[in-house]
Design an enzyme around this catalytic site. Structure first.
Site, PDB file in Angstrom:
ATOM      1  N   GLY A 171       0.839  -1.199   0.000  1.00 28.37           N
ATOM      2  CA  GLY A 171       0.000   0.000   0.000  1.00 28.37           C
ATOM      3  C   GLY A 171       0.866   1.237   0.000  1.00 28.37           C
ATOM      4  O   GLY A 171       1.392   1.656  -1.026  1.00 28.37           O
ATOM      5  N   GLY A 172       1.088   1.794   1.195  1.00 28.10           N
ATOM      6  CA  GLY A 172       1.899   2.999   1.289  1.00 28.10           C
ATOM      7  C   GLY A 172       3.358   2.715   1.590  1.00 28.10           C
ATOM      8  O   GLY A 172       4.200   3.605   1.515  1.00 28.10           O
ATOM      9  N   GLY A 173       3.651   1.502   1.985  1.00 29.17           N
ATOM     10  CA  GLY A 173       5.049   1.148   2.268  1.00 29.17           C
ATOM     11  C   GLY A 173       5.572   1.754   3.554  1.00 29.17           C
ATOM     12  O   GLY A 173       6.776   1.897   3.736  1.00 29.17           O
ATOM     13  N   SER A 239       1.275   8.543   9.876  1.00 32.98           N
ATOM     14  CA  SER A 239       1.820   8.222   8.552  1.00 32.98           C
ATOM     15  C   SER A 239       0.863   8.615   7.434  1.00 32.98           C
ATOM     16  O   SER A 239       1.058   8.237   6.290  1.00 32.98           O
ATOM     17  CB  SER A 239       2.061   6.720   8.471  1.00 32.98           C
ATOM     18  OG  SER A 239       0.815   6.046   8.635  1.00 32.98           O
ATOM     19  N   VAL A 309      -7.302  -6.235   0.503  1.00 31.89           N
ATOM     20  CA  VAL A 309      -8.486  -5.410   0.716  1.00 31.89           C
ATOM     21  C   VAL A 309      -8.608  -4.503  -0.497  1.00 31.89           C
ATOM     22  O   VAL A 309      -7.637  -3.822  -0.869  1.00 31.89           O
ATOM     23  CB  VAL A 309      -8.340  -4.579   2.001  1.00 31.89           C
ATOM     24  CG1 VAL A 309      -9.520  -3.643   2.177  1.00 31.89           C
ATOM     25  CG2 VAL A 309      -8.195  -5.496   3.201  1.00 31.89           C
ATOM     26  N   TYR A 513       4.235   5.571  23.389  1.00 29.97           N
ATOM     27  CA  TYR A 513       5.198   5.557  22.293  1.00 29.97           C
ATOM     28  C   TYR A 513       6.580   5.756  22.871  1.00 29.97           C
ATOM     29  O   TYR A 513       6.773   6.640  23.700  1.00 29.97           O
ATOM     30  CB  TYR A 513       4.894   6.761  21.416  1.00 29.97           C
ATOM     31  CG  TYR A 513       4.708   6.436  19.972  1.00 29.97           C
ATOM     32  CD1 TYR A 513       3.451   6.132  19.467  1.00 29.97           C
ATOM     33  CD2 TYR A 513       5.786   6.448  19.094  1.00 29.97           C
ATOM     34  CE1 TYR A 513       3.275   5.850  18.133  1.00 29.97           C
ATOM     35  CE2 TYR A 513       5.611   6.170  17.756  1.00 29.97           C
ATOM     36  CZ  TYR A 513       4.359   5.872  17.275  1.00 29.97           C
ATOM     37  OH  TYR A 513       4.186   5.588  15.956  1.00 29.97           O
TER      38      TYR A 513
END
Lengths: 593, 676
Positions: A171-173, A239, A309, A513
């Protein structure tokens, strides 16, 4: 494709050409034109024109960088390969000729060009980027295909099954779980299925407030296109500039503003996925169903192991009338966490609320761009004086929460007051909109900073977890301390940056995080050391009651802990689904299980 | 005289630097010392007051949880239970105040200068401690040999500008007028002796301890042995407090905990005679201020030197790596009490034993201990009758010094004074027990202890026993060095075997039998055996190959010495076994047992059948009982309120037979240790 052009609401004719590497770095983060560098005067600058920080000088960064890491501008480690990829270093593709022939006859674009293949052979884990900078390529896909719509995907999957070809959806990597790495033991031809051309909003249903969207669409395009119609999804992972809708579904993504809009599992109304056994989708779009275990939950988090998907129906909302940033300074992290907990208890969290620890506060401070007027700098000085001298906050302990409110103006102001009142009970002082806004802006540029660090012997990464409220402080302290101790034990010569923030609040816990980076001068195998430390940190997270992942997913990086995480029976359940849906392991990225 | 230990032979590879704390005090002003600026490196956490500490204990979810349970169980209102908790806490709490630390430092300076020639401490240990207190919560774990060492750690830490600890103490100390309060303000907190099943008390105590650790209020000091050793031998560690101290780490509430084993050793122990009499059944005098004042007469006496060795700080985190699955605490709120799981129990026990072993290794052995080892190789009637030739004693002692060094002992034996002078001086220090006359040494029989009942023939035995037990306790100070090689020597002697496997079997059996007599780290039997082999080989007593252990003629002297060291224990155990098999009732309570065994043993001594007076020691008797319970030859009756036990005579007889070498140890079914 059986799609009627007239019915399409929006097409992202943005940048997602087939050759993505023309505008994006192939061995670093983001756009080729945007990067940090130290200019001749030794001041940090951010290039390009895409971000608020673009073209600005960041005077504090050099000192922070040198003092935090013991790094020096004299000691450079530029990427050993030129910005242009040397394709002779890439192993020649293993092609399944019969498959290629039949695929060509369908007219779906494909390529076995080395650049295309290398670009889709990795995510953004440290070891992946580090290897690229050194010009090292492991197993890469043998071919890339660009389906244009759902039916194209159906054809590709059918052919892959017929010819026993391994498919890896792309997809976006932006993966940070080694999910895109090609299994080195895979002997079949590996085909990367790039969804980027499936990027249309097929329809918007204003009665039900839903939109039907092709899964390859990238976050920023989805928001922009919906905004043009006066809507938004409100799903904003850090992202979102590059990550895709299909990727969100496949990894159970979480967005910054989930407090208002929900995480991906709350947003999805209907999903279509192409699997080796055929297409899976529900028959209706009912808002909730009691029809046995929700099959959407086999799809969400499947990480490309079951299928692709292709289309998603998502909830949409009218664009918020008013947005307001804010920030609160707390005397220490403990007070800050107590405040977030109270906000969660009263269920009055703003669209986003994040708490940075002291180290991150200092980091954020170092990233302040040069102020243009003496007046602003005077104001800054005054603020600092007020907080540290007048209020007695210890600059080495204080921490800051950034806030984002959304809604209609009146309610936002009311909400804002409620939150600031709670903060005041925990010693928090309102610290202005600017600090808040800058905090959120930084989430988009922080990934660029890692590339800068890598030019100067500094490597780092972030990782996340979710944890019950009562353990937040303990996990933050212990994981940070573990990182420091492990670095020392592993021979890291300089003290590492080990910092954390609480990025999401829930009724029963929070998402935490961690950022971790160190100067690797003097180490012969820095990536290995890095991986050992990250491994230890994850063990520490698990030992302190944290989850294996809140939203990054498992991929191959965290597979080893899956069994302990979901139990043997749980593993068996997932395996039996995989065995039924994809008995020949066509979707062979070997994530998760 | 104070110069005699100026130049101690520290026979260890570490480069240590012993410093006499009193040296400076003898030259400088005590008042100046007392009122100097005290600025210890602060713990990382912000400081908390003693009352904040109490309040956070009362506010804790854990205490509220338990209080609610107690309220339901007893039917009393929650407020009342919390009120009880508050008063328990009041009774318990320390109230550390710098002013009182200064007072304590002033007083102790005066007292110590009177009592001791020197107080030696190892500076490198103190330096690492200085580093450690700035990093993680620190737990100071000294051994406890005398009342004098109660505040010694605080005194040293004050003297070297380190944070002064909070100390776990027995409640009787709190009962002392004024002194109790001074101790409280010097950092002592007080624990009742028999808590039993008082749930609320346990809850308050454990939360109090955990809060101190969690908040890094101050270094935490406690005696893992639980009490003062009457025999100067290490005691089997008590695990309750250890659990409390370690729990914050297990539950992730602190990143790590640092344990510091501390070894306190004496040339001469203040209470030596009192302790010996206690072991013979004379009740210990109650701790009272009046008693303390009365005891001031001992200030006139010379007690030689004291040695405080700060061991290497241990990281609980590193030690527990791979032993504890901390994830097990993930599925319950951490304030909800949870029975410790088997791995946690085993780990806590292992750590506690490890610390005691390290205390042993850190302790310093003086010439007198070695002299006692030699003295006790001779029959008691020789020592009391014709006496022992001085030359023979000193030759033997010098010989055993060599052996001790080979076995890794830390000795304090001055190199600058001639050996005969060292021993002469040691004997002079202990002139209350031995007398040197015309080239011979005699054991002095103690004064008659106060008794109410009429004097009988057995009183002679008791008087001799008191003196023997005093010698024995100084010998005990050195025993940890010799015990493993000695058990191997005993195995060689009893089994008459050379096969390693068989010797290991008997060695392990001895470890089982003496599990409460000596400290063995659980799960280390094989390593202990290897260690014993290594040392015996090193001093040339045995030759070892893969299969066999053989004894050259030149090794007989060492083996015989070692075997004789252990013999009194073997003999004493056999006496108790015999008592159980022949005389004793099948069901008994501990209270009945001790006098009965003592009487039995006294008879045997009078009839000449038994040669060791150590069988009379209540400590040994209790240890036998514990060992038999562990071997399941004796079981505690669950229903019984008076701690009654039931004997399985057959099992006891089997144990006795193995110990005597009549049957091999495999016949014995030792159940796996619950503590492992």
């Amino acid at each position: 494709c059986g799609r009627q052009p007239g019915s399409i609401v929006g097409v992202s004719n943005h940048i997602w050409q087939i050759k993505r590497q023309e505008i994006m770095k192939w061995n670093g983060w983001g756009y080729s034109d945007s990067r940090f560098f130290f200019n001749k005067k030794g001041q940090a600058e951010f290039t390009g024109r895409r971000y608020r920080l673009s073209g600005l000088i960041i005077p504090g960064l050099k000192d922070w960088f040198e003092s935090t890491f013991g790094a020096s501008l004299q000691h450079k480690t530029p990427a050993t390969v030129s910005p242009i990829l040397n394709s002779s270093a890439v192993q020649p593709p293993t092609l399944n000729e019969a498959f290629v022939e039949e695929l060509k006859s369908t007219g779906i674009p494909l390529s076995h060009d080395a650049e295309d293949r290398v670009f889709r052979a990795h995510g953004h884990c440290l070891h992946e980027i580090f290897a690229l900078r050194e010009g090292k390529f492991g197993r890469v896909p043998d071919m890339v295909v660009w389906p244009n719509c759902h039916n194209d995907v159906v054809k590709i999957v059918e052919l892959a099954c017929k010819h026993n070809v391994c498919l890896i959806p792309y997809g976006g990597g932006t993966s940070v779980s080694s999910a895109l790495e090609c299994p080195p033991e895979e002997t079949r031809s590996i085909v990367s299925l790039d969804t980027s051309q499936m990027n249309r909003i097929l329809w918007i249903d204003e009665k039900n407030l839903t939109a039907h969207v092709e899964a390859g669409i990238v976050g920023q395009d989805l928001e922009r296109l919906l905004n043009e119609s006066g809507y938004c999804t409100g799903h904003e992972p850090d992202s979102m500039e590059f990550s895709s809708l299909g990727g969100w579904v496949a990894t159970r993504a979480s967005g910054m503003k989930k407090n208002v809009y929900g995480n991906i599992e709350d947003l999805v109304v209907h999903v279509k996925m192409v699997t080796p056994q055929g297409v899976i989708e529900k028959s209706c779009q009912g808002p909730r169903m009691s029809t046995g275990p929700d099959v959407h939950h086999f799809i969400m988090g499947s990480e490309g192991t079951l299928g692709v998907v292709t289309e998603v129906t998502m909830k949409i909302r009218p664009m918020p009338e008013y947005q307001k940033y804010g920030s609160v300074v707390f005397p220490n992290f403990e007070q800050g966490v107590a405040c977030l907990r109270e906000v969660a208890r009263q269920r009055c969290a703003p669209a986003s609320i994040r708490l940075m620890d002291n180290e991150q506060f200092k980091f954020g401070h170092a990233l302040k761009p040069q102020v243009s007027s003496i007046f602003t700098s005077f104001l800054d000085g005054l603020k600092k004086f007020y907080i540290t001298k007048f209020k007695g906050f210890d600059p080495n302990r204080l921490c800051v929460a950034t806030l984002l409110f959304e809604g209609d103006r009146e309610k936002v102001l009311q909400h804002e007051k409620q939150v600031y009142d709670i903060a005041a009970k925990f010693g928090g002082l309102a610290a202005g909109e600017d600090n808040g806004q800058r905090g959120y802006m930084l989430t988009f540029v922080i990934a660029y900073l890692r590339d800068l660090g890598m030019d100067y012997y500094v490597i780092g990464e972030s990782f996340e977890t979710s944890v019950p409220w009562d353990r937040v402080l303990d996990i933050c302290r212990n994981v940070k301390a573990r990182i420091i101790r492990e670095c020392k034990d592993k021979g890291v010569q300089f003290s590492p940056l080990s910092t954390c923030r609480v990025t999401q609040t829930y009724d029963a816990g929070a998402c935490v995080y961690f950022y971790f980076a160190f100067n690797y001068r003097g180490l012969s195998d820095p990536v290995h050391v890095y991986e050992q430390v990250e491994h230890a940190a994850r063990e520490e997270i698990l030992a302190n009651g944290g989850s294996l992942s809140h939203h990054h997913g498992v991929g191959k990086l965290r597979k080893e802990w899956m069994r302990d995480t979901i139990s043997k029976v749980g593993m068996g359940m997932l395996k039996s689904v995989k065995d039924y849906v994809d008995p020949n392991n066509i979707f062979g990225n070997r994530n998760l299980l | 005289m104070s110069g005699s230990f100026r130049d101690p032979v520290v026979l260890r590879s570490d480069d240590e630097d012993l410093v006499d704390v009193l040296e400076e005090r003898r030259h400088g002003s005590d008042l100046g010392f007392t009122f100097r600026t005290f600025s210890p490196p602060s713990c990382p956490a912000p400081s908390v007051s003693s009352s904040d500490l109490r309040q956070s204990v009362l506010d804790s979810l854990f205490l509220r949880h338990v209080a609610k349970e107690v309220a339901v169980e007893t039917g009393s209102p929650l407020e009342m239970v919390m009120g009880d908790a508050r008063s328990i806490l009041e009774e318990m709490s320390q109230n550390l105040q710098l002013g009182f630390i200064r007072l304590m430092a002033f007083t102790l300076t005066k007292v110590f200068k009177k009592l001791f020639r020197s107080i030696f401490i190892n500076m490198d240990g103190l330096n690492t401690l200085q580093q450690a207190v700035q990093e993680n919560p620190v737990v100071l774990m000294p051994n406890h040999r005398s009342y004098v060492d109660f505040l010694i750690i605080s005194y040293i830490l004050f003297a070297f500008d380190l944070p002064v600890p909070v100390i776990a103490a027995g409640i009787p100390l709190a009962g002392m007028k004024i002194v109790g309060e001074i101790l409280r303000r010097s950092g002592a907190f007080f624990i009742r002796r028999s808590i039993g099943s008082d749930k609320l008390y346990w809850a308050v105590l454990s939360e109090y301890v955990r809060t101190i650790i969690r908040k890094e209020f101050a270094p935490f000091e406690f005696y893992v042995e639980g009490l003062r050793s009457r025999t100067l031998k290490s005691l089997t560690p008590k695990l309750g407090m250890m659990h409390m101290v370690l729990e914050p780490f297990f539950k992730g509430e602190v990143f790590d905990i640092t344990l510091v084993p501390i070894s306190v050793s004496y040339d001469r122990v203040l209470e030596e005679s009192l302790l010996a009499h206690e072991l013979l059944g004379v009740p210990k005098p109650r701790e009272s201020t009046a008693g303390l004042l009365k005891a001031t007469r001992i200030l006139q006496e010379d007690f030689g030197s004291m040695f405080v060795n700060f061991g290497c700080p241990l990281s609980v985190r590193s030690l527990c790596e791979g032993r504890i699955d901390r994830c097990r605490f993930n599925l319950r709120p951490r304030h909800v009490p949870q029975q410790p799981s088997a791995d946690v129990q085993a780990c806590v026990s292992w750590l506690a034993h490890l610390v005691v072993r390290l205390q042993e290794e850190g302790s310093v052995i003086g010439p007198w201990s070695l002299m006692c080892c030699q003295l006790l190789q001779n029959p008691v009637h020789v020592l009391t009758g014709d006496g022992l030739d001085w030359q023979q004693l000193s030759d033997g002692t010098v010989w055993s010094r060599r052996l001790a060094v080979d076995c890794g002992a830390r000795l304090s034996w001055s190199g600058s004074v001639s050996d005969p002078d060292v021993m002469t001086s040691a004997a002079a220090l202990h002139r209350s027990v031995v007398q040197r006359r015309r080239g011979r040494v005699y054991l002095l029989q103690g004064e008659e202890p106060e008794r109410r009942r009429p004097i009988g023939s057995e009183d002679g035995v008791m008087r001799t026993a008191a003196a023997v037990l005093m010698l024995a306790s100084y010998r005990n100070q050195a025993l940890h060095v010799f015990v493993r090689p000695a058990m191997l020597a005993a195995a060689l002697n009893v089994t008459r075997s050379r096969r390693r496997e068989q010797l290991l079997g008997f060695f392990c059996f001895l470890q089982d039998v003496f599990s409460h007599e000596f400290i063995f780290v659980p799960g280390r039997s094989t390593q202990d055996f290897e260690e014993a082999c290594f040392y015996l080989k090193k001093c040339g007593a045995v030759n070892i190959d893969d299969q066999e252990v053989t004894v050259p003629d030149s090794g007989l002297e060492v083996l015989s010495f070692l075997q004789k060291l252990l013999q009194p224990f073997i003999d004493s155990y056999q006496v108790v076994f015999r008592f159980f098999c022949e005389d004793g009732p099948q069901v008994f309570s501990e209270k009945q047992l001790l006098p009965a065994v003592r009487q039995f043993a006294t008879k045997l001594i009078l009839s000449g059948e038994l040669h060791t007076y150590e069988a009379l020691s209540s400590d040994t008797q209790k240890n036998v009982l514990s060992a038999l319970r562990r071997l399941q030859a004796v079981t505690k009756l669950r229903a019984s309120e008076q701690n009654e036990y039931k004997v399985n005579r057959e099992a006891v007889r089997r144990t006795a037979d193995v110990l005597a070498g009549k049957i091999p140890p495999q016949m014995l079914q030792a159940t796996p240790d619950a503590r492992l």
